[in-house]
Enzyme design. Structure first.
Site, mmCIF file in Angstrom:
data_model
loop_
_atom_site.group_PDB
_atom_site.id
_atom_site.type_symbol
_atom_site.label_atom_id
_atom_site.label_comp_id
_atom_site.label_asym_id
_atom_site.label_seq_id
_atom_site.Cartn_x
_atom_site.Cartn_y
_atom_site.Cartn_z
ATOM 1 N N ARG A 3 0.505 -1.097 -0.244
ATOM 2 C CA ARG A 3 -0.113 -0.200 0.219
ATOM 3 C C ARG A 3 1.020 0.774 -0.254
ATOM 4 N NH1 ARG A 3 1.377 2.152 3.994
ATOM 5 N NH2 ARG A 3 0.131 3.785 3.241
ATOM 6 N N GLY A 4 0.261 2.316 -0.015
ATOM 7 C CA GLY A 4 0.627 3.642 -0.320
ATOM 8 C C GLY A 4 1.077 3.899 -1.930
ATOM 9 N N ALA A 5 1.028 4.896 -2.465
ATOM 10 C CA ALA A 5 0.919 5.382 -4.098
ATOM 11 C C ALA A 5 1.766 4.564 -4.285
ATOM 12 C CB ALA A 5 0.150 6.527 -4.050
ATOM 13 N N ARG A 46 -7.108 -1.229 -6.981
ATOM 14 C CA ARG A 46 -7.374 0.096 -6.317
ATOM 15 C C ARG A 46 -7.851 0.872 -7.336
ATOM 16 N NH1 ARG A 46 -4.357 1.126 -1.347
ATOM 17 N NH2 ARG A 46 -6.829 1.696 -1.046
ATOM 18 N N CYS A 84 -2.322 9.777 7.881
ATOM 19 C CA CYS A 84 -1.819 8.444 7.475
ATOM 20 C C CYS A 84 0.039 7.437 6.985
ATOM 21 C CB CYS A 84 -2.651 7.849 5.686
ATOM 22 S SG CYS A 84 -2.499 6.531 4.981
ATOM 23 N N ASP A 140 -2.506 10.447 -3.037
ATOM 24 C CA ASP A 140 -2.969 9.831 -4.063
ATOM 25 C C ASP A 140 -3.116 9.814 -5.794
ATOM 26 O OD1 ASP A 140 -3.662 8.581 -0.960
ATOM 27 O OD2 ASP A 140 -3.089 6.478 -2.168
ATOM 28 N N ASN A 152 -6.933 12.179 -0.848
ATOM 29 C CA ASN A 152 -5.569 11.524 0.504
ATOM 30 C C ASN A 152 -6.615 10.872 1.074
ATOM 31 O OD1 ASN A 152 -3.153 11.040 0.738
ATOM 32 N ND2 ASN A 152 -3.438 12.282 2.758
ATOM 33 N N LYS A 184 1.968 11.555 -9.180
ATOM 34 C CA LYS A 184 0.728 11.053 -9.312
ATOM 35 C C LYS A 184 -0.489 12.281 -9.083
ATOM 36 C CE LYS A 184 2.850 9.515 -4.829
ATOM 37 N NZ LYS A 184 2.832 9.452 -3.954
HETATM 38 P P1 RI2 Z 1 3.086 7.286 -0.510
HETATM 39 C C1 RI2 Z 1 -1.980 6.220 1.171
HETATM 40 O O1 RI2 Z 1 -3.330 5.343 0.520
HETATM 41 C C2 RI2 Z 1 -1.889 7.114 1.544
HETATM 42 O O2 RI2 Z 1 -3.724 7.968 1.982
HETATM 43 C C3 RI2 Z 1 -0.548 8.287 1.557
HETATM 44 O O3 RI2 Z 1 -1.237 9.754 2.370
HETATM 45 C C4 RI2 Z 1 -0.221 7.953 -0.087
HETATM 46 O O4 RI2 Z 1 -0.811 6.574 -0.272
HETATM 47 C C5 RI2 Z 1 0.480 8.416 -0.149
HETATM 48 O O5 RI2 Z 1 1.404 7.428 0.165
HETATM 49 P P2 RI2 Z 1 -3.471 3.741 1.161
HETATM 50 O O6 RI2 Z 1 -1.948 3.436 0.319
HETATM 51 O O7 RI2 Z 1 2.935 7.787 -1.869
HETATM 52 O O8 RI2 Z 1 -2.502 3.751 2.480
HETATM 53 O O9 RI2 Z 1 3.609 9.128 0.033
HETATM 54 O O10 RI2 Z 1 -4.717 3.707 1.153
HETATM 55 O O11 RI2 Z 1 4.152 6.480 0.139
#
Ligand code: RI2
Length: 323
Positions: A19-21, A61, A128, A197, A207, A233
């Site tokens: 996870r994390g965009a 997703r 987050c 995101d 986000n 992004k």
């Molecule tokens: P980075 C995450 O989504 C959060 O919303 C976070 O702010 C965003 O991705 C960007 O993350 P999720 O996958 O790319 O936890 O900066 O639903 O790591």
């Protein structure tokens, strides 16, 4: 046959084990590379096979635009003409590696640029778990700046714990708060710093759910609200009028077992209007939300189209020419 490893990456993204965009985007590029490497059909079918893999990855997703942007970048290589399967596979592997390297370098640059905006003695709120945000805070701390971070829990999946643990392990002074404590803490805060995101063509931020409430509170208390986001992004689809789809996840993430007779909703993201955003820290510099359109058109190279693109295949993402 699509390799099991690729299906596993798709499942891991769907179930948020990846996870994390940014991480999702890098994992998708990796999955396309694995798929290409294990292809054993003929050249004619290669593109169709890769499209099928893309579809599986895209369906995991819906919100983080880094996912279709990464896929678009790698798939551009698939659509060129090749003399052999080996050549086509090599091109896909190269494109996937390029994306991953760019993404990692972008995080480092965001850390460098963003850390200049962190001052000694600051109290910073984050929400987050964002690798871009962690990159900034970690760099500033390594440079000797001393500040305090409040990390929200981030219901319902509690990704704030990941942030809190990560920051604390680097020695950064970190306090965990419930999401509803934000307004109370905001009075003492100097800065809000969150990840992204997706960024729309008008500069709105998509986000983690709860971000827009934090931005609203920051505005009331005149606390600057910064976003850390790699340029992949930024959403070219919004340029053509498409809305960013907000993922609604399983209600059991909110309450399990549910209470009979009560509907539970679990939107995973929300939109923060550009008026609430003071700066977006990208790998190409710090910009205002009004400049999002230029990032999409001038830097990523997307044209303003007369017809709305139906997904990534009509739109080709560049990584920008700097790197
Ligand atoms: P980075 C995450 O989504 C959060 O919303 C976070 O702010 C965003 O991705 C960007 O993350 P999720 O996958 O790319 O936890 O900066 O639903 O790591």
């Amino acid at each position: 046959m699509i390799p099991e490893e690729v299906i596993k990456i798709a499942d891991d993204i769907r179930e948020m084990r990846i996870r994390g965009a940014g991480r999702i985007a890098r994992a998708a590029a990796e999955a396309l590379m694995i798929a290409a490497k294990s292809y054993n059909g003929d050249l004619e079918d290669f593109a169709r096979y890769m499209e099928e893999v893309s579809e599986i990855l895209l369906s995991t997703r819906p919100t983080a635009v880094s996912l279709p942007n990464a896929i678009s970048y790698v798939m551009k290589a698939v659509r060129r003409r090749y003399g052999s399967v080996v050549e086509a596979v090599e091109a896909v592997v190269r494109a996937a590696m390029e994306f991953k390297e760019y993404s990692e370098k972008a995080l480092e640059l965001i850390g460098e640029i963003g850390s200049r905006m962190i001052e000694d003695g600051m109290t910073i709120i984050t929400h987050c778990n964002s690798s871009a945000v962690v990159s900034i805070l970690a760099k500033a701390w390594r440079e000797g700046k001393r500040f305090k971070v409040y990390a929200t829990e981030t219901r319902p999946r509690y990704q704030g714990y990941i942030t809190a643990r990560d920051l604390a392990s680097r020695g950064i002074s970190t306090t965990l708060i419930t999401d509803s404590a934000v307004a109370y803490i905001m009075r003492k805060a100097d800065l809000v710093l969150v990840g992204a995101d997706a960024i729309t063509s008008n500069g709105a931020l998509i986000n983690k759910i709860g971000t827009s409430q934090i931005a609203l509170t920051a505005k009331v208390y005149s606390v600057p609200f910064y976003v850390a986001a790699e340029t992949y992004k930024f959403s070219p689809y919004t340029l053509a009028g498409e809305a960013v789809e907000i993922e609604e996840r399983d209600p059991r993430e909110v309450l399990d077992p549910p209470i009979e007779g009560i509907e539970i909703r679990n939107p995973a993201f929300d939109a923060t209007p550009p008026e609430y955003i003071d700066a977006i820290i990208t790998e190409i510099g710090v910009i205002s939300p009004e400049m999002a359109i230029l990032v999409i058109t001038e830097f990523l190279g997307h044209r303003i189209v007369s017809e709305a693109p139906k997904g990534y295949e009509d739109s080709e993402t560049e990584l920008g020419s700097q790197y």
